[in-house]
Scaffold this motif. Structure first.
Motif, PDB file in Angstrom:
ATOM      1  N   MET A 154       0.839  -1.184   0.000  1.00  0.00           N
ATOM      2  CA  MET A 154       0.000   0.000   0.000  1.00  0.00           C
ATOM      3  C   MET A 154       0.883   1.247   0.000  1.00  0.00           C
ATOM      4  O   MET A 154       1.693   1.433   0.910  1.00  0.00           O
ATOM      5  N   ASN A 155       0.734   2.097  -1.035  1.00  0.00           N
ATOM      6  CA  ASN A 155       1.545   3.308  -1.074  1.00  0.00           C
ATOM      7  C   ASN A 155       0.913   4.396  -0.202  1.00  0.00           C
ATOM      8  O   ASN A 155      -0.137   4.202   0.409  1.00  0.00           O
ATOM      9  N   LYS A 156       1.563   5.553  -0.185  1.00  0.00           N
ATOM     10  CA  LYS A 156       1.123   6.641   0.691  1.00  0.00           C
ATOM     11  C   LYS A 156      -0.303   7.086   0.359  1.00  0.00           C
ATOM     12  O   LYS A 156      -1.123   7.325   1.259  1.00  0.00           O
ATOM     13  N   TYR A 157      -0.604   7.198  -0.930  1.00  0.00           N
ATOM     14  CA  TYR A 157      -1.939   7.622  -1.335  1.00  0.00           C
ATOM     15  C   TYR A 157      -2.985   6.590  -0.929  1.00  0.00           C
ATOM     16  O   TYR A 157      -4.063   6.935  -0.413  1.00  0.00           O
ATOM     17  N   LYS A 206      -3.673   6.766   2.684  1.00  0.00           N
ATOM     18  CA  LYS A 206      -4.508   7.934   2.982  1.00  0.00           C
ATOM     19  C   LYS A 206      -5.966   7.648   2.671  1.00  0.00           C
ATOM     20  O   LYS A 206      -6.863   8.014   3.440  1.00  0.00           O
ATOM     21  N   GLN A 207      -6.211   6.977   1.547  1.00  0.00           N
ATOM     22  CA  GLN A 207      -7.573   6.599   1.181  1.00  0.00           C
ATOM     23  C   GLN A 207      -8.171   5.632   2.195  1.00  0.00           C
ATOM     24  O   GLN A 207      -9.335   5.747   2.588  1.00  0.00           O
ATOM     25  N   GLN A 208      -7.356   4.664   2.637  1.00  0.00           N
ATOM     26  CA  GLN A 208      -7.820   3.699   3.620  1.00  0.00           C
ATOM     27  C   GLN A 208      -8.166   4.396   4.929  1.00  0.00           C
ATOM     28  O   GLN A 208      -9.180   4.086   5.567  1.00  0.00           O
ATOM     29  N   ALA A 209      -7.326   5.354   5.333  1.00  0.00           N
ATOM     30  CA  ALA A 209      -7.583   6.093   6.572  1.00  0.00           C
ATOM     31  C   ALA A 209      -8.876   6.902   6.456  1.00  0.00           C
ATOM     32  O   ALA A 209      -9.666   6.977   7.410  1.00  0.00           O
ATOM     33  N   ARG A 210      -9.100   7.494   5.298  1.00  0.00           N
ATOM     34  CA  ARG A 210     -10.331   8.268   5.084  1.00  0.00           C
ATOM     35  C   ARG A 210     -11.547   7.351   5.144  1.00  0.00           C
ATOM     36  O   ARG A 210     -12.583   7.695   5.740  1.00  0.00           O
ATOM     37  N   ARG A 211     -11.445   6.186   4.522  1.00  0.00           N
ATOM     38  CA  ARG A 211     -12.546   5.226   4.552  1.00  0.00           C
ATOM     39  C   ARG A 211     -12.860   4.819   5.993  1.00  0.00           C
ATOM     40  O   ARG A 211     -14.028   4.756   6.400  1.00  0.00           O
ATOM     41  N   GLU A 212     -11.820   4.562   6.780  1.00  0.00           N
ATOM     42  CA  GLU A 212     -12.016   4.144   8.167  1.00  0.00           C
ATOM     43  C   GLU A 212     -12.628   5.269   9.008  1.00  0.00           C
ATOM     44  O   GLU A 212     -13.463   5.014   9.879  1.00  0.00           O
ATOM     45  N   ARG A 213     -12.219   6.519   8.746  1.00  0.00           N
ATOM     46  CA  ARG A 213     -12.805   7.649   9.479  1.00  0.00           C
ATOM     47  C   ARG A 213     -14.296   7.775   9.184  1.00  0.00           C
ATOM     48  O   ARG A 213     -15.110   7.993  10.094  1.00  0.00           O
ATOM     49  N   LEU A 241     -23.015   8.545   5.433  1.00  0.00           N
ATOM     50  CA  LEU A 241     -21.603   8.343   5.750  1.00  0.00           C
ATOM     51  C   LEU A 241     -21.131   6.963   5.320  1.00  0.00           C
ATOM     52  O   LEU A 241     -20.009   6.810   4.819  1.00  0.00           O
ATOM     53  N   ALA A 242     -21.982   5.956   5.499  1.00  0.00           N
ATOM     54  CA  ALA A 242     -21.620   4.599   5.076  1.00  0.00           C
ATOM     55  C   ALA A 242     -21.452   4.531   3.561  1.00  0.00           C
ATOM     56  O   ALA A 242     -20.531   3.871   3.058  1.00  0.00           O
ATOM     57  N   GLN A 243     -22.330   5.211   2.824  1.00  0.00           N
ATOM     58  CA  GLN A 243     -22.212   5.242   1.361  1.00  0.00           C
ATOM     59  C   GLN A 243     -20.939   5.946   0.931  1.00  0.00           C
ATOM     60  O   GLN A 243     -20.254   5.514  -0.003  1.00  0.00           O
ATOM     61  N   ARG A 244     -20.607   7.055   1.621  1.00  0.00           N
ATOM     62  CA  ARG A 244     -19.376   7.776   1.294  1.00  0.00           C
ATOM     63  C   ARG A 244     -18.151   6.908   1.560  1.00  0.00           C
ATOM     64  O   ARG A 244     -17.190   6.914   0.776  1.00  0.00           O
ATOM     65  N   ALA A 245     -18.186   6.159   2.664  1.00  0.00           N
ATOM     66  CA  ALA A 245     -17.063   5.282   2.992  1.00  0.00           C
ATOM     67  C   ALA A 245     -16.903   4.203   1.931  1.00  0.00           C
ATOM     68  O   ALA A 245     -15.793   3.886   1.502  1.00  0.00           O
ATOM     69  N   GLU A 246     -18.036   3.663   1.480  1.00  0.00           N
ATOM     70  CA  GLU A 246     -17.999   2.590   0.485  1.00  0.00           C
ATOM     71  C   GLU A 246     -17.478   3.093  -0.859  1.00  0.00           C
ATOM     72  O   GLU A 246     -16.857   2.343  -1.616  1.00  0.00           O
ATOM     73  N   SER A 247     -17.717   4.382  -1.154  1.00  0.00           N
ATOM     74  CA  SER A 247     -17.328   4.927  -2.457  1.00  0.00           C
ATOM     75  C   SER A 247     -15.870   5.380  -2.508  1.00  0.00           C
ATOM     76  O   SER A 247     -15.359   5.673  -3.594  1.00  0.00           O
ATOM     77  N   VAL A 248     -15.200   5.449  -1.346  1.00  0.00           N
ATOM     78  CA  VAL A 248     -13.800   5.882  -1.332  1.00  0.00           C
ATOM     79  C   VAL A 248     -12.955   4.918  -2.162  1.00  0.00           C
ATOM     80  O   VAL A 248     -12.994   3.700  -1.975  1.00  0.00           O
TER      81      VAL A 248
END
Length: 266
Positions: free
Chosen positions: A1-4, A7-14, A80-87
């Protein structure tokens, strides 16, 4: 997993965490509303003219508003769940340091699909079922290929090849642009009350102002795709950014003379 990707994974988890908290708050609020409602006997009307009328109406309104808050929290949790799924599902971002390699893989797949569709149509025109089997089609798939669609067409329709070919050209264009951007180096030039920067690692073109710019400047930047970035502001300055692309660079080159003629702050 690269830096980007991290970051995407962290955003999804948030977002997932926020959805869980909203869902929990919705359940608690709903249960509180039900508990409040249970204090009123089933079918009990408001006693109009009774000394309790005002208090009763207020209490019922509180119940109604509490249920409403619970339903609003449920909607918020779902959003929020939909936004997380779309990340990460919006395609390959130029912010991804592996974007060029990923685009090349996607291009290879699209080109292979194009060749396969063309070969398939050629074999269908010759009624060469053995050739289709050699391409990897199952017996059921071959039968399906020979079934006319609503317009009487068999095989892959011309629009499918046209659309795929358009995607191939688009991906090639993106690769060429990203390769060109990769050859650039960081750049910074000063104007009257601002600095213009091109940050390769951040993948952003940025206007950095010494202080908050006036409304006319802010609106000019916004109309041209530069948005305020609070996370990049330091020491009281004000930063407006746009993803670093050829279009962004050309727009910035046009904007700089406009800014130089404007009063930057109030």
């Amino acid at each position: 997993m690269n830096k980007y990707e991290a970051k995407q994974q962290a955003r999804r988890e948030r977002l997932e965490d926020r959805a869980d908290r909203a869902r929990s708050a919705a359940n608690m609020t709903y249960n509180r509303a039900r508990s409040m409602a249970s204090a009123i006997p089933f079918g009990q009307p408001i006693l109009v003219g009774h000394h309790s009328e005002g208090r009763d109406r207020n209490y019922r309104n509180r119940i109604h508003n509490t249920f409403g808050k619970a339903f609003a929290l449920q909607d918020q949790a779902a959003t929020l769940a939909q936004r997380a799924e779309s990340v990460g599902t919006g395609g390959i971002s130029s912010d991804d340091p592996d974007a060029i390699d990923k685009l090349r893989e996607k291009l290879a797949t699209l080109e292979a699909d194009q060749e396969r569709m063309k070969k398939t149509n050629a074999l269908i025109r010759r009624d060469n079922r053995a050739g289709l089997a050699a391409l990897g089609y199952s017996a059921d798939a071959i039968e399906s290929l020979f079934k006319p669609d609503f317009a009487g067409r068999i095989g892959f329709a011309s629009y499918e090849l046209t659309n795929n070919n358009a995607n191939i050209r688009r991906i090639r264009g993106r690769i060429a642009e990203l390769e060109k951007m990769a050859e650039r180096t960081d750049r910074e030039v000063s104007g009257d009350g601002y600095k213009y920067r091109e940050d390769i690692e951040d993948n952003r073109a940025a206007f950095v102002f010494d202080a908050k710019p006036c409304k006319a400047v802010r609106e000019l930047l916004k109309r041209n795709g530069f948005v305020f970035s609070p996370s990049r502001c330091k020491g009281g300055n004000s930063v407006y950014v746009r993803k670093l692309t050829g279009s962004a660079i050309a727009t910035a080159q046009w904007l700089r003379p406009q800014l130089d003629q404007m009063q930057i702050t109030e």
